[in-house]
Design a protein around this motif. Sequence first.
Motif, mmCIF file in Angstrom:
data_model
loop_
_atom_site.group_PDB
_atom_site.id
_atom_site.type_symbol
_atom_site.label_atom_id
_atom_site.label_comp_id
_atom_site.label_asym_id
_atom_site.label_seq_id
_atom_site.Cartn_x
_atom_site.Cartn_y
_atom_site.Cartn_z
ATOM 1 N N SER A 5 0.830 -1.206 0.000
ATOM 2 C CA SER A 5 0.000 0.000 0.000
ATOM 3 C C SER A 5 0.869 1.263 0.000
ATOM 4 O O SER A 5 0.535 2.259 -0.638
ATOM 5 N N ARG B 164 2.048 1.921 -3.558
ATOM 6 C CA ARG B 164 1.011 2.578 -4.366
ATOM 7 C C ARG B 164 1.044 4.088 -4.119
ATOM 8 O O ARG B 164 0.963 4.890 -5.048
ATOM 9 N N GLN B 165 1.153 4.445 -2.846
ATOM 10 C CA GLN B 165 1.265 5.847 -2.464
ATOM 11 C C GLN B 165 2.503 6.477 -3.091
ATOM 12 O O GLN B 165 2.480 7.605 -3.560
ATOM 13 N N LEU C 199 3.997 5.835 -5.802
ATOM 14 C CA LEU C 199 3.796 6.157 -7.215
ATOM 15 C C LEU C 199 3.047 7.478 -7.359
ATOM 16 O O LEU C 199 3.392 8.315 -8.187
ATOM 17 N N VAL C 200 2.033 7.645 -6.525
ATOM 18 C CA VAL C 200 1.213 8.859 -6.573
ATOM 19 C C VAL C 200 2.002 10.067 -6.062
ATOM 20 O O VAL C 200 1.986 11.148 -6.657
ATOM 21 N N ASN C 201 2.716 9.865 -4.945
ATOM 22 C CA ASN C 201 3.423 10.973 -4.286
ATOM 23 C C ASN C 201 4.805 11.274 -4.868
ATOM 24 O O ASN C 201 5.546 12.088 -4.308
ATOM 25 N N LYS C 202 5.147 10.593 -5.943
ATOM 26 C CA LYS C 202 6.442 10.816 -6.594
ATOM 27 C C LYS C 202 7.629 10.620 -5.653
ATOM 28 O O LYS C 202 8.550 11.414 -5.603
ATOM 29 N N GLU C 203 7.584 9.530 -4.927
ATOM 30 C CA GLU C 203 8.709 9.215 -4.043
ATOM 31 C C GLU C 203 9.742 8.333 -4.752
ATOM 32 O O GLU C 203 10.758 7.995 -4.173
ATOM 33 N N GLU D 199 2.843 -1.701 -12.919
ATOM 34 C CA GLU D 199 2.764 -0.238 -12.826
ATOM 35 C C GLU D 199 4.129 0.373 -12.585
ATOM 36 O O GLU D 199 4.500 1.396 -13.168
ATOM 37 N N TRP E 142 6.296 2.870 -14.946
ATOM 38 C CA TRP E 142 6.831 4.141 -14.466
ATOM 39 C C TRP E 142 8.326 4.250 -14.806
ATOM 40 O O TRP E 142 8.794 5.278 -15.280
#
Length: 278
Positions: free
Chosen positions: A28, A31-32, A34-38, A88, A92
């Motif tokens: 989880s 997934r974050q 990927l969204v938060n550009k870490e 995913e 990326w």
Amino acid sequence: KAVHGEVEFLFYSEEMNQRAKEHLRIESELRQALVNKELQLYYQPKVSLRSGRIVGAEALLRWKHPVRGMVSPGVFIPVAEETGLILELGNWVLEEACRQVRAWQDDNLIMTPIAVNLSARQFDARLPERMADVMRRHGVLPEQLMLEITESLLVGGADNVISIMNELVAMGLALALDDFGTGYSSLAYLKKFPISTLKIDRSFVIGLPYEENDCAIARAIVTMAQQLRQEIVAEGVETAEQMSFLRELGCDQLQGYLFSPPVPADDFAQMLREGKRL
Ligand code: C2E
Ligand code: CA
Ligand code: CA
Ligand code: CA
């Protein structure tokens, strides 16, 4: 009072439980990420043993976790592979590598091919189309990239693995076989696959030139690759002694801390500009 076996079972299931929880947490958070550009790509140069010049680089995924700091791909890639999130993540990586290659090209840097690692799960019939699409969108040529795959892909390899490889090669993409020597491929096996580069696994490089067995394995791999007209890259080269041994064997390129660890994109660009040499 619990008998010995029960106690052991309790420990074991508790451990499994912890592991499962850890996996869920990583999944989880990934997934974050990927969204938060870490996520970020680092680049590790590959250098020619003949010229001493940088002739390529490998893109390696880095996760800067807001709390935990740098998380090693050795920890999160296996989880991503198990959960399927690797698709995913892998997309990326391809997107980001192409974006970066294009940015360097626009910056007039003389670019060497950038190798991207692919997981077995990314290797499906739609991969060639996905590669064509991402290269087209970023205006990147196949010669500017390279794909690193592992032996397990070949060994489990159905017919369609070979045909996918052939498609990629027909598009102009070069394939490198990663971690060579750790799996089960033999000479007879290898010649079936359109692979242009073999990467000798770090586990055999570590013992050079003092461990007789590692020397024998490295020598066998280089000889074999020469027969098959494949380029040879040694990974994890840390010492001058290892380098000399590999050079004498006729190894083509090295990658390792001796020259440079994986570094952020700007640092790699700087090395190219300065013409850093071995
Ligand atoms: P790999 O593809 O075999 O990558 C080489 C690993 O060796 C990298 O570890 C690199 O940092 C490390 N290394 C390079 N030179 C030296 C050296 O001289 N000494 C030592 N001790 N280590 C060295 P890293 O970056 O932690 O990556 C670990 C693995 O995670 C990679 O092994 C690869 O299997 C996987 N990985 C990394 N990025 C990606 C990615 O974008 N996609 C996929 N599918 N896998 C990735
Ligand atoms: Ca690799
Ligand atoms: Ca490797
Ligand atoms: Ca390795």
